[in-house]
Design an enzyme around this catalytic site. Structure first.
Site, short mmCIF file in Angstrom:
data_model
loop_
_atom_site.label_atom_id
_atom_site.label_comp_id
_atom_site.label_asym_id
_atom_site.label_seq_id
_atom_site.Cartn_x
_atom_site.Cartn_y
_atom_site.Cartn_z
N THR A 1 5.05 -7.43 7.28
CA THR A 1 3.64 -6.72 8.27
C THR A 1 2.39 -7.37 8.34
O THR A 1 1.54 -7.00 8.82
CB THR A 1 3.33 -5.54 7.02
OG1 THR A 1 2.28 -6.03 6.21
CG2 THR A 1 4.19 -4.18 6.01
N GLN B 1 0.52 -0.90 0.21
CA GLN B 1 0.58 -0.16 0.31
C GLN B 1 0.44 1.30 0.03
O GLN B 1 0.76 1.99 -0.93
CB GLN B 1 -0.65 0.17 0.96
CG GLN B 1 -0.61 -0.41 2.40
CD GLN B 1 -1.57 0.21 3.83
OE1 GLN B 1 -2.31 0.75 3.26
NE2 GLN B 1 -0.99 -0.53 4.85
N LEU B 2 2.01 1.21 0.70
CA LEU B 2 2.93 2.44 0.66
C LEU B 2 3.60 2.57 -0.51
O LEU B 2 3.39 3.71 -1.21
CB LEU B 2 3.48 2.44 2.38
CG LEU B 2 4.27 3.98 1.99
CD1 LEU B 2 4.25 5.39 1.78
CD2 LEU B 2 5.74 3.14 3.49
N ASP C 1 5.26 2.94 14.88
CA ASP C 1 4.37 3.10 15.88
C ASP C 1 4.44 1.73 16.47
O ASP C 1 4.93 1.78 17.52
CB ASP C 1 2.77 4.33 16.26
CG ASP C 1 1.97 2.64 15.40
OD1 ASP C 1 2.52 2.11 14.58
OD2 ASP C 1 1.23 3.01 15.65
N ASP D 1 13.06 -9.75 -4.39
CA ASP D 1 12.78 -10.22 -3.03
C ASP D 1 13.79 -10.02 -2.04
O ASP D 1 15.20 -10.15 -2.17
CB ASP D 1 12.64 -11.77 -2.96
CG ASP D 1 12.52 -12.45 -1.67
OD1 ASP D 1 13.16 -11.39 -0.54
OD2 ASP D 1 11.52 -13.34 -1.56
N TYR E 1 7.03 -8.60 15.41
CA TYR E 1 7.32 -7.37 14.56
C TYR E 1 7.21 -6.69 14.80
O TYR E 1 8.40 -5.72 14.40
CB TYR E 1 5.92 -7.10 14.33
CG TYR E 1 5.47 -6.03 13.47
CD1 TYR E 1 5.67 -6.16 11.63
CD2 TYR E 1 4.90 -4.82 13.35
CE1 TYR E 1 5.41 -5.22 10.88
CE2 TYR E 1 4.36 -3.29 12.79
CZ TYR E 1 5.47 -4.06 11.18
OH TYR E 1 5.37 -2.57 11.19
N1 LIG Z 1 0.60 -1.04 7.73
C1 LIG Z 1 1.01 0.13 8.43
O1 LIG Z 1 -0.29 0.56 9.62
C2 LIG Z 1 2.09 0.37 8.88
C3 LIG Z 1 2.28 1.51 10.06
C4 LIG Z 1 3.83 1.88 10.78
C5 LIG Z 1 4.74 1.15 9.71
N2 LIG Z 1 4.61 0.65 8.34
C6 LIG Z 1 5.89 0.73 7.66
O2 LIG Z 1 5.66 0.90 5.87
C7 LIG Z 1 6.08 0.03 5.81
C8 LIG Z 1 5.01 0.06 4.22
O3 LIG Z 1 4.03 -1.01 5.13
P1 LIG Z 1 2.22 -1.07 3.98
O4 LIG Z 1 1.62 -0.91 4.39
O5 LIG Z 1 2.19 -0.59 2.98
O6 LIG Z 1 2.68 -3.07 3.94
P2 LIG Z 1 2.06 -4.03 2.85
O7 LIG Z 1 0.91 -2.93 1.76
O8 LIG Z 1 1.92 -5.57 3.54
O9 LIG Z 1 3.16 -3.75 1.56
C9 LIG Z 1 4.45 -4.38 2.40
C10 LIG Z 1 4.91 -4.26 0.93
O10 LIG Z 1 6.74 -5.31 0.95
C11 LIG Z 1 6.56 -6.78 0.15
N3 LIG Z 1 7.78 -8.00 0.45
C12 LIG Z 1 6.69 -8.16 1.99
N4 LIG Z 1 7.94 -9.42 2.11
C13 LIG Z 1 8.89 -8.74 0.47
C14 LIG Z 1 10.54 -9.22 -0.16
N5 LIG Z 1 10.74 -10.56 0.86
N6 LIG Z 1 10.68 -8.43 -0.35
C15 LIG Z 1 9.96 -7.42 -0.88
N7 LIG Z 1 9.16 -7.81 -0.94
C16 LIG Z 1 8.30 -8.19 0.10
C17 LIG Z 1 4.42 -7.23 0.08
O11 LIG Z 1 4.32 -8.37 -0.67
P3 LIG Z 1 4.08 -9.51 -0.89
O12 LIG Z 1 2.07 -8.84 -0.18
O13 LIG Z 1 3.75 -9.90 -1.76
O14 LIG Z 1 4.05 -10.28 0.74
C18 LIG Z 1 4.00 -6.34 -0.03
O15 LIG Z 1 3.89 -5.37 -1.36
C19 LIG Z 1 6.47 -1.11 5.89
O16 LIG Z 1 8.17 -0.67 6.57
C20 LIG Z 1 5.05 -0.90 7.69
O17 LIG Z 1 6.51 -1.49 8.65
C21 LIG Z 1 3.21 0.13 8.08
#
Ligand SMILES: NC(=O)c1ccc[n+]([C@@H]2O[C@H](COP(=O)([O-])OP(=O)(O)OC[C@H]3O[C@@H](n4cnc5c(N)ncnc54)[C@H](OP(=O)(O)O)[C@@H]3O)[C@@H](O)[C@H]2O)c1
Length: 273
Positions: free
Chosen positions: A67, A25-26, A103, A46, A126
Site C-alpha cells: 500500500t 488497518q482494514l 480508487d 507472506d 500502485y
Molecule cells: N489505505 C487506503 O487508503 C486504501 C484505499 C483503497 C483501497 N485500499 C486497499 O485496501 C486494502 C487494505 O489496505 P490497508 O489500508 O488496510 O493497508 P495496510 O494498513 O497497509 O495493510 C496492508 C497489510 O498487508 C500486509 N502485507 C504487505 N505485504 C504483504 C505480503 N507480501 N504478505 C502478507 N501481508 C502483506 C502489511 O504488512 P506490513 O505492514 O508488515 O507491510 C499490512 O499489514 C488493500 O488491498 C489496499 O490496496 C486501501
C-alpha cells in the site's frame, strides 16, 4: 455458490473465513468483525509464497497488499509481486474471495462519481498493480474498490493529522484531490451484505466527498485541536506518485451504501481519543 459463502460471512462470526493482512488497518477491522475467522498477519502468511496448510477455508477476505503508493514508483515489481502475484496465491486456495481494490485505478479526469462500468486508467505503479490484482482474483471473487481508508489502527491520514495537530500550529494539506474517506469499520461491516451479491466488481466507499484539506480541517474540528490548515496543490506537496484529482466512487450495481465519511470520522475518533 455465492449464497453458501454468504451464509458463512453473514451468519456472523466468520467461521471458515480466512483473512490475509490482518495486521493492516482494514485487516484489523475485518478480524474484529469476524472474530472466529483465521486472521493471518504477514509473519504467518507472506502472500508472495504459497498458502500455509489451513483446513476448511470457505471464503477469504484478502486485505494483504503493498500500500506504499510512492514506494511503488521506485519498486513497481515489488508492488506487483504482492498485489498481483500475492492475489494469485490467494486465489489458488480455491475458495471464493473478497479482493479489496482502490480508487487509484482511475485517472481522476471525471468530475462526477466513478461507477463500476467506468474504464480504469491508473496513473501510478500502485494503481496498475491493484488493477492487475483485480484480474488475478479470478472468477469466484467480489472485487471491492474503496477509497481513502482510515481506522483506529495502522498508518493513515487521521492518525497522522492527530499527531501533527498536537505538534504544530499549521499543516499544509493538498486541496486539489477529492475523494471519499472511508472508515475501515464501516467497510468491514458491509462485507456480509457484499457477499449476498453475485461475484463481480463493486464500488463501496463512504457517502459524501471532500479534499484532503477539508478532511484535515474536519479532523481538527472534531478532535478539538487548534491547528490551521494551509491549502496547497499536489504539485506543491510534491509526492513521488501521481494521484487522481477526483476519485469519488459510487455503485450502479446495488453495492451497500456506507455512512457519511464524517460519521466514520466521529466513530474513529471516539476510539482514538
Ligand atoms: N489505505 C487506503 O487508503 C486504501 C484505499 C483503497 C483501497 N485500499 C486497499 O485496501 C486494502 C487494505 O489496505 P490497508 O489500508 O488496510 O493497508 P495496510 O494498513 O497497509 O495493510 C496492508 C497489510 O498487508 C500486509 N502485507 C504487505 N505485504 C504483504 C505480503 N507480501 N504478505 C502478507 N501481508 C502483506 C502489511 O504488512 P506490513 O505492514 O508488515 O507491510 C499490512 O499489514 C488493500 O488491498 C489496499 O490496496 C486501501
Amino acid at each position: 455458490m455465492e449464497h453458501q459463502i454468504a451464509a458463512s460471512l453473514s451468519a456472523g462470526l466468520g467461521r471458515g473465513v480466512l483473512i490475509t493482512g490482518a495486521g493492516g488497518q482494514l485487516g484489523h477491522a475485518l478480524a474484529e468483525r469476524f472474530p472466529e475467522a483465521i486472521a493471518l498477519v504477514r509473519g504467518e502468511w507472506d502472500v508472495c509464497f504459497p498458502p500455509p496448510e489451513v483446513e476448511g477455508v470457505e471464503a477469504v477476505l484478502h486485505a494483504a497488499a503493498w500500500t506504499n503508493v510512492d514506494g511503488a514508483e521506485d519498486d513497481p515489481q515489488g508492488a506487483a509481486a504482492v498485489n498481483v502475484g500475492g492475489t494469485q496465491n490467494v486465489a489458488a486456495l480455491g475458495a471464493p474471495l473478497v479482493y479489496f481494490s482502490s480508487d487509484y485505478v482511475f485517472d481522476g479526469s471525471k468530475r462526477e462519481p466513478y461507477v463500476e462500468s467506468d474504464a480504469p486508467s491508473p496513473l501510478s505503479a500502485y494503481g496498475r498493480s491493484k488493477l492487475h490484482g483485480e484480474a488475478a482474483a479470478g472468477e469466484s471473487a467480489w472485487v471491492v474498490r474503496s477509497s481513502w481508508l482510515f481506522g483506529p489502527v495502522g498508518h493513515n491520514f487521521v492518525r497522522t493529522m492527530l499527531r501533527l495537530g498536537v505538534e504544530r500550529d499549521e499543516v499544509a494539506v493538498v486541496d486539489d484531490q477529492r475523494g471519499s474517506p472511508t472508515y475501515t469499520v464501516h467497510l468491514a461491516e458491509a462485507v456480509p451484505r457484499i457477499a449476498l451479491l453475485p461475484f463481480g466488481l463493486y464500488h463501496v466507499a463512504a457517502d459524501g466527498d471532500c479534499t484532503w484539506a477539508d478532511f484535515a480541517e474536519a479532523i481538527f474540528e472534531e478532535a478539538g485541536l487548534d491547528c490551521r490548515v494551509r491549502r496547497i496543490s499536489s504539485v506543491e506537496f510534491g509526492a513521488r506518485a501521481p494521484r487522481p484529482a477526483y476519485s469519488v466512487l459510487r455503485s450502479e450495481k446495488g453495492a451497500p451504501a456506507l455512512p457519511h465519511w464524517r460519521e466514520g470520522l466521529r466513530a474513529c475518533l471516539e476510539r482514538l481519543l
